[in-house]
Design a protein around this motif. Structure first.
Motif, mmCIF file in Angstrom:
data_model
loop_
_atom_site.group_PDB
_atom_site.id
_atom_site.type_symbol
_atom_site.label_atom_id
_atom_site.label_comp_id
_atom_site.label_asym_id
_atom_site.label_seq_id
_atom_site.Cartn_x
_atom_site.Cartn_y
_atom_site.Cartn_z
ATOM 1 N N SER A 23 0.680 -1.403 -0.334
ATOM 2 C CA SER A 23 0.198 0.112 0.229
ATOM 3 C C SER A 23 0.968 1.287 -0.431
ATOM 4 C CB SER A 23 -1.044 -0.042 1.181
ATOM 5 O OG SER A 23 -0.110 -0.032 2.556
ATOM 6 N N GLY A 25 4.567 0.916 -0.760
ATOM 7 C CA GLY A 25 5.741 1.405 -0.677
ATOM 8 C C GLY A 25 6.544 1.842 0.252
ATOM 9 N N THR A 28 8.731 -0.841 2.816
ATOM 10 C CA THR A 28 10.326 -0.873 2.330
ATOM 11 C C THR A 28 10.822 0.111 1.726
ATOM 12 O OG1 THR A 28 9.380 -2.164 0.921
ATOM 13 C CG2 THR A 28 11.304 -1.542 -0.235
ATOM 14 N N GLY A 70 5.796 -6.465 -1.005
ATOM 15 C CA GLY A 70 4.104 -6.559 -1.398
ATOM 16 C C GLY A 70 4.314 -7.487 0.060
ATOM 17 N N ASN A 200 -2.829 -1.046 5.879
ATOM 18 C CA ASN A 200 -4.019 0.014 5.064
ATOM 19 C C ASN A 200 -5.195 0.634 5.615
ATOM 20 O OD1 ASN A 200 -5.456 -1.889 5.296
ATOM 21 N ND2 ASN A 200 -4.096 -2.961 3.656
#
Ligand SMILES: Cc1cc2nc3c(=O)[nH]c(=O)nc-3n(C[C@H](O)[C@H](O)[C@H](O)COP(=O)(O)OP(=O)(O)OC[C@H]3O[C@@H](n4cnc5c(N)ncnc54)[C@H](O)[C@@H]3O)c2cc1C
Ligand code: SF4
Ligand code: SF4
Ligand code: SF4
Length: 383
Positions: A23, A25, A28, A70, A200
């Motif tokens: 949702s 990135g 990351t 992901g 999210n």
């Protein structure tokens, strides 16, 4: 400037990372920046093989971190063991963060040098069960799945051809599919025990699907976010009151569901049936030790009491191994489900352990892995 308690919505500035991210990135990008700017020496991430298979890796390669975007709902691994003895940043479901904190209480992980980027978690699934469920309930070939999410009580799968199919989780779980048993009664859905709590829920309007809601839990969370902003890897903005309210509402609904399911799953066993119940549950144990190997809060390593006091030559129905573990993990078991997942004899070992651990923890008002204020009730904290 970021402050403890901030509720933000943000995303990766790199368009490719943002697009590939679960949702937006942000997670990351924060992990990559922690590595780039020397906040940590390594990062723990999941290396994807496909939607149902991934391996945790410890890497100092920023590109490998950037490739790990992901959320894998059908890879229910616990990541705490990968933080032992290292200076790392890591993504963490609430149960990953709980195990990290329990290990730190036993001096196996140094929290000062471990950065925990928490992920909200509505639950994870066993890959074998998921594949069977896709075939039987969804009529979808597992090889065609490109992503999944839980929305408004439905488990939705997205396929290569751009289609989506959702079925209510209740229906799936009634049919014996859906989330792992431990996830159904887990009530920590937002990782308030991590340095950042990301997810999210509460991402609304134009940003829905392409940004992450992020709550800053402590000073390390501030450091992680400011570091990523300085590195130019993320953009954040304050979350609206509406977004905060929606996130809270969904969380409350999930916590209530967890409490209801706990009553259904961990049912009362009459006193006179108890011994027979445990003997019956354990009778197919082959003493392989996998449940200990995988346990993320077990910190004895080679000095383990459970294996030391048990020999395969013993002819007990319920081995000393299990008796020692049931007792030894009473204050630390986080009901993560890892032991049931790996048991080759399909023994519901998490439920058996929880029958001992949950009442004892509740009686002492101690929830393992949730804070550093209290030592485990069976041990003295050596600092
Ligand atoms: C099993 C699971 C269930 C979730 N359920 C919810 C939910 O109900 N509600 C909600 O608001 N958010 C949930 N999330 C979090 C959400 O899916 C996103 O991860 C979060 O919003 C961050 O998005 P991102 O784009 O910033 O993450 P990304 O930048 O895509 O990064 C994702 C990170 O998660 C790591 N990761 C992937 N799979 C796992 C796993 N199984 N265990 C540990 N780490 C993993 C990856 O290595 C990567 O570092 C869940 C995540 C997982 C893994
Ligand atoms: S035990 Fe809780 S935190 Fe862990 S995977 Fe299941 S729902 Fe998520
Ligand atoms: S005993 Fe099982 S459920 Fe409890 S922490 Fe260990 S692996 Fe998780
Ligand atoms: S994993 Fe299962 S079979 Fe192996 S020791 Fe544990 S309970 Fe017994």
């Amino acid at each position: 400037m970021v402050a403890v308690g901030d509720m933000l919505v943000g995303y990766a500035t790199d368009e490719d990372v943002r697009k590939r991210g679960a949702s937006g990135g942000l997670v990351t990008a924060v992990l990559a920046a922690a590595l780039e700017k020397g906040l940590v020496e390594d990062v723990v991430v999941m290396k994807h093989i496909n939607e149902f298979e991934a391996v945790p890796i410890i890497t100092d390669d920023v590109d490998e971190v950037l490739a790990s975007t992901g959320s894998l709902h059908s890879v229910p691994v616990n990541l705490a063991k990968y933080a032992k003895g290292r200076k790392v940043a890591m993504p963490a479901k609430p149960c990953d963060a709980q195990a990290v904190i329990e290990q730190s209480k036993r001096n196996m992980i140094d929290l000062d040098t471990t950065y925990i980027v928490g992920l909200n978690c509505g639950g994870s699934m066993h890959p074998v069960v998921t594949k069977k469920m896709l075939a039987e309930m969804y009529d979808i070939d597992p090889d065609d799945v490109v992503g999944e999410e839980i929305e408004k009580g439905k488990l939705i799968f997205k396929t290569k051809d751009g289609q989506e199919k959702g079925i209510p989780i209740d229906e799936l779980e009634e049919a014996g599919f859906g989330r792992r048993e431990s996830c159904r009664f887990c009530t920590i859905k937002i990782p308030v025990n991590a340095d950042l709590a990301c997810g999210n829920w509460g991402v609304i309007g134009d940003l829905a699907g392409s940004a992450t809601f992020c709550q800053v839990m402590n000073d390390k969370g501030v450091k992680l976010l400011e570091n990523a902003i300085d590195a130019g890897r993320i953009e954040v903005q304050p979350a609206s009151d509406k977004a905060i309210a929606i996130r809270e509402k969904v969380n409350n609904a999930m916590v209530n569901l967890g409490n209801t399911l706990e009553e259904k799953i961990i049912t009362e066993i009459p006193d006179e049936e108890r011994l027979q119940y445990y003997l019956g549950q354990m009778e197919n144990c082959i003493d392989c030790g996998a449940c200990k190997e995988v346990c993320p809060v077990c910190s004895c390593d080679e000095d383990s009491k459970c294996t030391m006091f048990h020999s395969l030559a013993d002819d007990y129905k319920m081995s000393m191994y299990h008796l020692v573990r049931l007792l030894h993990l009473t204050d630390s078991c986080i009901a993560c489900g890892q032991c049931s997942d790996v048991c080759p004899s399909d023994i519901p070992i998490t439920i058996l352990q929880s029958r001992f651990a949950i009442p004892a923890q509740r009686k002492r008002n101690y929830q393992p892995g949730m804070n550093l204020d209290r030592p485990p009730f069976f041990e003295v904290m050596v600092k």
